[in-house]
Design a protein around this motif. Sequence first.
Motif, short mmCIF file in Angstrom:
data_model
loop_
_atom_site.label_atom_id
_atom_site.label_comp_id
_atom_site.label_asym_id
_atom_site.label_seq_id
_atom_site.Cartn_x
_atom_site.Cartn_y
_atom_site.Cartn_z
N VAL A 160 0.84 -1.20 0.00
CA VAL A 160 0.00 0.00 0.00
C VAL A 160 0.87 1.25 0.00
N GLY A 161 1.93 1.24 0.81
CA GLY A 161 2.84 2.39 0.84
C GLY A 161 3.49 2.65 -0.50
N GLN A 162 3.92 1.58 -1.15
CA GLN A 162 4.54 1.74 -2.47
C GLN A 162 3.51 2.21 -3.50
N GLN A 163 2.29 1.70 -3.44
CA GLN A 163 1.29 2.11 -4.43
C GLN A 163 0.91 3.57 -4.25
N PHE A 164 1.03 4.09 -3.05
CA PHE A 164 0.79 5.51 -2.85
C PHE A 164 1.90 6.35 -3.47
N CYS A 165 3.16 5.92 -3.31
CA CYS A 165 4.31 6.74 -3.69
C CYS A 165 4.85 6.49 -5.09
N ARG A 166 4.47 5.41 -5.73
CA ARG A 166 5.09 5.03 -7.00
C ARG A 166 4.44 5.66 -8.22
N THR A 167 3.33 6.36 -8.08
CA THR A 167 2.58 6.81 -9.24
C THR A 167 3.17 8.07 -9.88
N LYS A 168 2.83 8.26 -11.12
CA LYS A 168 3.20 9.49 -11.83
C LYS A 168 2.49 10.68 -11.22
N THR A 169 1.27 10.49 -10.77
CA THR A 169 0.51 11.56 -10.13
C THR A 169 1.24 12.07 -8.89
N SER A 234 -8.44 5.11 -9.63
CA SER A 234 -7.84 6.19 -10.41
C SER A 234 -6.35 5.96 -10.63
N ASP A 235 -5.72 6.97 -11.25
CA ASP A 235 -4.27 6.91 -11.45
C ASP A 235 -3.51 7.20 -10.15
N GLN A 236 -4.23 7.48 -9.06
CA GLN A 236 -3.67 7.57 -7.71
C GLN A 236 -4.60 6.77 -6.82
N PRO A 237 -4.51 5.43 -6.87
CA PRO A 237 -5.54 4.60 -6.22
C PRO A 237 -5.57 4.69 -4.71
N VAL A 238 -4.43 4.90 -4.05
CA VAL A 238 -4.42 5.09 -2.61
C VAL A 238 -4.47 6.60 -2.36
N TYR A 259 -7.30 5.50 1.97
CA TYR A 259 -8.41 4.77 1.36
C TYR A 259 -7.94 4.11 0.07
N TYR A 260 -8.26 2.82 -0.09
CA TYR A 260 -7.81 2.05 -1.25
C TYR A 260 -8.96 1.16 -1.74
N PRO A 261 -9.64 1.56 -2.83
CA PRO A 261 -10.68 0.69 -3.38
C PRO A 261 -10.08 -0.58 -3.95
N ILE A 262 -10.67 -1.70 -3.65
CA ILE A 262 -10.17 -2.99 -4.11
C ILE A 262 -10.98 -3.53 -5.27
N VAL A 266 -15.82 -3.36 -2.80
CA VAL A 266 -15.05 -3.46 -1.55
C VAL A 266 -13.89 -2.47 -1.56
N ALA A 267 -13.65 -1.83 -0.43
CA ALA A 267 -12.50 -0.94 -0.27
C ALA A 267 -11.87 -1.16 1.10
N TYR A 268 -10.60 -0.80 1.20
CA TYR A 268 -9.86 -0.92 2.47
C TYR A 268 -9.47 0.47 2.92
N ILE A 269 -9.56 0.74 4.21
CA ILE A 269 -9.20 2.06 4.72
C ILE A 269 -8.43 1.93 6.03
N ILE A 270 -7.41 2.78 6.17
CA ILE A 270 -6.58 2.82 7.37
C ILE A 270 -6.76 4.21 7.97
N CYS A 271 -7.42 4.30 9.11
CA CYS A 271 -7.91 5.59 9.61
C CYS A 271 -7.19 6.10 10.85
N ASP A 272 -6.73 7.35 10.78
CA ASP A 272 -6.38 8.09 11.99
C ASP A 272 -7.66 8.50 12.71
N SER A 273 -8.69 8.79 11.93
CA SER A 273 -9.95 9.24 12.51
C SER A 273 -10.75 8.04 13.02
#
Length: 332
Positions: A160-169, A234-238, A259-262, A266-273
Amino acid sequence: MSPKYLEVKKRHHHVWANYLVRWGRGTRDVFYTTKAGKIAHDSVRGIVVDDYFYKISALTNWHVEVIKGFSRKSPEHLHQRHMSYLRDFLEIQQAEETYRQSAIQDREVEVHLNAAKCNLIENLHSSHEKTAVPVLAALADENLDVLEDKQRMVEFMIFVGQQFCRTKTFRDNSLQVLTRRSTLEIEVADATSHAWWFLSYMYGMNLGWSLYAGRNEARHALLINDTSVPFITSDQPVVNVHSCVSETEFSAPEHADFYYPISPRVAYIICDSDRFKQGKNQIDEATVVELNSKQAAQAMTHIIGDTEEAILPFQKYVGRRYQKASRGPALA
């Protein structure tokens, strides 16, 4: 014929194509918005991909110092891991320099060097994707128990961390907000851009570890969508959907609900809130619309859905937060 590991990987997806297939309704074709602002229906192989996106570029001593400077801000064990990876890449660079200086021309050596430069980062991302396959399959079937296994959890958080940071966006917008008010800032920004292929992987590693280390403080939830409005991606899925995130500019938020739609359901979310409870959450249509809107607003070009009707209402949000940022830096 060259061995498979020497075949150059030219087409580098910054969003995993096999992930997008879940929006294909049993095919590899999805509906998505184009750069021209239209909606197309085509194979996942042709979107969120660029030639040689992760190709290694030669690093000067200055580039290395900038990388080390950013890495030193990390926990010590991660800094050491970064430096280990960096040494591996610098060894390849040194081998190429030695070969070039020898004035020898050897086709086999050329093939090995080119494959290494084009494939190594891409192969690292592929390895993370491979470990995520069984986890994503289980989560798509609403099985959260898969993450009770410690190894599966750490691998999925790194993915998940890599998918957040690896995008062109993420790359384009991170580079866009770098300040360039002095000679030093300009030099650091230019070095960051040049070495982004390494820095983005380093940042993904840090975020993945942070998500894993904080797993007992954050709320990890599965969002089940049985409404008539499917999840899009999207092109920034996480994306960070916390209420503190600006919807009109690219700036550093204080909190994160990742937030990461699967799939469309179904979607997965990791919340501070505390917005969602730990475990499974059935959500209503208003929440789906909100999440889709935030997904679209943090996309650069492509939002992706299983039907044209699924993405049409959210097309107007695409790139909205970056349009304002392009007029001036969002971060001081």
